[in-house]
Design a protein around this motif. Structure first.
Motif, PDB file in Angstrom:
ATOM      1  N   GLU A   1     -33.356  37.618 -38.307  1.00 19.26           N
ATOM      2  CA  GLU A   1     -32.038  37.530 -37.700  1.00 19.26           C
ATOM      3  C   GLU A   1     -31.148  36.228 -38.337  1.00 19.26           C
ATOM      4  O   GLU A   1     -29.917  36.578 -38.345  1.00 19.26           O
ATOM      5  CB  GLU A   1     -32.148  37.346 -36.248  1.00 19.26           C
TER       6      GLU A   1
ATOM      7  N   ARG B   1     -39.188  37.799 -36.715  1.00 24.40           N
ATOM      8  CA  ARG B   1     -38.163  38.056 -36.066  1.00 24.40           C
ATOM      9  C   ARG B   1     -37.008  37.115 -36.280  1.00 24.40           C
ATOM     10  O   ARG B   1     -35.866  37.283 -36.738  1.00 24.40           O
ATOM     11  CB  ARG B   1     -38.373  38.093 -34.427  1.00 24.40           C
ATOM     12  N   ASP B   2     -37.001  35.950 -36.126  1.00 27.87           N
ATOM     13  CA  ASP B   2     -35.967  34.826 -36.361  1.00 27.87           C
ATOM     14  C   ASP B   2     -35.493  34.676 -37.658  1.00 27.87           C
ATOM     15  O   ASP B   2     -34.359  34.396 -37.664  1.00 27.87           O
ATOM     16  CB  ASP B   2     -36.390  33.605 -35.621  1.00 27.87           C
ATOM     17  N   GLU B   3     -36.330  34.697 -38.698  1.00 25.09           N
ATOM     18  CA  GLU B   3     -35.806  34.751 -39.849  1.00 25.09           C
ATOM     19  C   GLU B   3     -35.025  35.902 -40.484  1.00 25.09           C
ATOM     20  O   GLU B   3     -33.963  35.783 -41.168  1.00 25.09           O
ATOM     21  CB  GLU B   3     -36.963  34.296 -40.971  1.00 25.09           C
TER      22      GLU B   3
ATOM     23  N   ASP C   1     -40.351  35.640 -23.617  1.00 26.61           N
ATOM     24  CA  ASP C   1     -39.012  35.427 -24.326  1.00 26.61           C
ATOM     25  C   ASP C   1     -37.926  36.316 -23.757  1.00 26.61           C
ATOM     26  O   ASP C   1     -37.176  36.932 -24.495  1.00 26.61           O
ATOM     27  CB  ASP C   1     -39.193  35.416 -25.827  1.00 26.61           C
TER      28      ASP C   1
ATOM     29  N   THR D   1     -34.806  43.950 -36.841  1.00 28.10           N
ATOM     30  CA  THR D   1     -36.056  43.157 -36.555  1.00 28.10           C
ATOM     31  C   THR D   1     -36.736  43.612 -35.238  1.00 28.10           C
ATOM     32  O   THR D   1     -36.395  44.338 -34.338  1.00 28.10           O
ATOM     33  CB  THR D   1     -35.607  41.680 -36.020  1.00 28.10           C
TER      34      THR D   1
ATOM     35  N   ARG E   1     -31.919  44.102 -32.987  1.00 25.40           N
ATOM     36  CA  ARG E   1     -33.440  43.770 -32.380  1.00 25.40           C
ATOM     37  C   ARG E   1     -34.016  44.922 -31.622  1.00 25.40           C
ATOM     38  O   ARG E   1     -33.379  45.271 -30.703  1.00 25.40           O
ATOM     39  CB  ARG E   1     -33.165  42.434 -31.663  1.00 25.40           C
TER      40      ARG E   1
ATOM     41  N   ARG F   1     -40.027  29.310 -37.859  1.00 25.68           N
ATOM     42  CA  ARG F   1     -39.396  29.399 -36.939  1.00 25.68           C
ATOM     43  C   ARG F   1     -39.797  29.952 -35.580  1.00 25.68           C
ATOM     44  O   ARG F   1     -41.164  29.950 -35.506  1.00 25.68           O
ATOM     45  CB  ARG F   1     -38.002  30.563 -36.986  1.00 25.68           C
ATOM     46  N   ARG F   2     -39.328  29.751 -34.634  1.00 30.17           N
ATOM     47  CA  ARG F   2     -39.881  29.768 -33.172  1.00 30.17           C
ATOM     48  C   ARG F   2     -40.593  31.048 -32.775  1.00 30.17           C
ATOM     49  O   ARG F   2     -41.723  31.153 -32.356  1.00 30.17           O
ATOM     50  CB  ARG F   2     -38.654  29.767 -32.093  1.00 30.17           C
ATOM     51  N   SER F   3     -40.052  32.230 -33.319  1.00 29.18           N
ATOM     52  CA  SER F   3     -40.875  33.432 -33.175  1.00 29.18           C
ATOM     53  C   SER F   3     -42.332  33.549 -33.892  1.00 29.18           C
ATOM     54  O   SER F   3     -43.106  33.984 -33.457  1.00 29.18           O
ATOM     55  CB  SER F   3     -39.895  34.771 -33.874  1.00 29.18           C
TER      56      SER F   3
END
Length: 356
Positions: free
Chosen positions: A295, A291-293, A39, A284, A312, A230-232
């Protein structure tokens, strides 16, 4: 392999781990393997080496059931956290039934700010000992007193027991500010992972209750939404310390009622209104399922008009605040957070003096 490692004294394991991190960079890279890039991020060598050694030893964050996992965490704590950071005086407290540990760093006065700290561990593992050096580091780095809270754990005490203890501890701290030698107007909340979740939930519950509201939120890779993957969560589901299976293990033990997980006392990101929440530093880790939640929560705070710093640590993994005894990269990230806490509380103090 894990059974063999368990026969080696922890002191010897810690020395071996420290020696591995002291090797020249080319040797550390040879042990860790080729750089890992996902990523658009490259994993820090310190993090990759730790993961490699963890994999070789057969160690894991979750080992069988909750009781066995707690024992494993207690046994491994000294491997990565290092020797106790000084000068910090420490004493135990009872917050009307909630056990706690109070840290006073050298150099602070009797009107210092306070960080009420909630440890991570998925609401199932972790305790005052597992995060002892992280609390010491923050106390010295931010020049704050720290009150670490030993809230009840699941599955023996499922949701909302941890929330109840956490809110009660914050309110106790404000009510006993004189006894603790702290400024009641500068009482912050903070924690990592599940503790970051509890910190944000405490702040939100205090806003809903009409105060007192924490002066600041120090949130390390917080869980903020137990209803969505989520994606992470997919990108880093395996191989980066905290796994997707671990997350299911923790959440299922803490909050088994799947159809009720939208409750903002758990999924604080789903709260209808975040207006009035205190300023926040939301950190994060790039290689972290959460990570994504984390952020998304920082973005939601900003959208509600809350001053927020979203940081991050793109090359790190979940749990980094506890890895203070190895390498250098983990301490660098924790130092940034300590600076953010110190600055945020100083700004709060200046606003109080000016009446803004």
């Amino acid at each position: 392999m894990s059974k063999l490692v368990n026969r080696v004294p922890v002191r010897v394991q810690a020395m071996t781990l420290k020696a591995a991190f002291a090797l020249p960079q080319p040797l550390r890279r040879a042990i860790a393997g080729k750089p890992i890039r996902i990523d658009g991020q490259e994993l820090a060598l310190d993090a990759q080496l730790l993961l490699t050694l963890q994999r070789l030893s057969g160690q894991s964050l979750v080992v069988g059931d909750p009781v066995a996992s707690r024992r494993a965490l207690a046994a491994s704590k000294d491997l990565v956290s290092g020797v106790p950071i000084e000068p910090v005086s420490v004493r135990g407290l009872d917050l009307d039934g909630v056990p706690a540990r109070f840290y006073t760093p050298g150099g602070v006065d009797d009107h210092a700010p306070l960080l009420v700290f909630y440890h991570g561990g998925g609401w199932v593992i972790g305790d005052l000992d597992s995060h002892d050096n992280a609390c010491r580091y923050l106390a010295l780095g931010a020049q704050v007193k720290v009150l670490a809270v030993d809230y009840r754990l699941a599955p023996e005490h499922p949701f909302p027991a941890a929330v109840e203890d956490s809110v009660a501890a914050f309110r106790w701290a404000v009510a006993h500010a004189d006894e603790l030698g702290v400024d009641p107007a500068r009482v912050a909340v903070g924690g990592d992972s599940a503790g970051g979740n509890l910190s944000a939930v405490v702040a939100h519950q205090q806003v809903l209750a009409g105060g007192p509201v924490p002066a600041f939120q120090l949130l390390f890779y917080p869980g903020t939404d137990g209803t969505t993957k989520r994606r992470s969560r997919e990108l880093f589901a395996d191989g980066f310390f905290l796994t997707g299976e671990h997350m299911d293990f923790f959440i299922d033990h803490y909050f088994p009622a799947v159809d009720q997980r939208h409750d903002p006392r758990f999924s604080v990101l789903l709260a209808q209104d975040l207006t009035g929440m205190p300023p926040a530093y939301v950190a994060t880790a790039g290689f972290d399922p959460l990570r994504d939640e984390g952020e998304a929560f920082a973005d939601a705070l900003a959208a509600a008009g809350v001053p927020v710093v979203k940081s991050r640590q793109a090359d790190l993994i979940h749990g980094y605040i506890n890895f203070t005894g190895i390498g250098t990269r983990f301490r660098e990230a924790l130092s940034e957070a300590a600076g953010a806490l110190r600055t945020g509380l100083a700004i709060n103090s200046a606003k109080q003096r000016s009446g803004a």
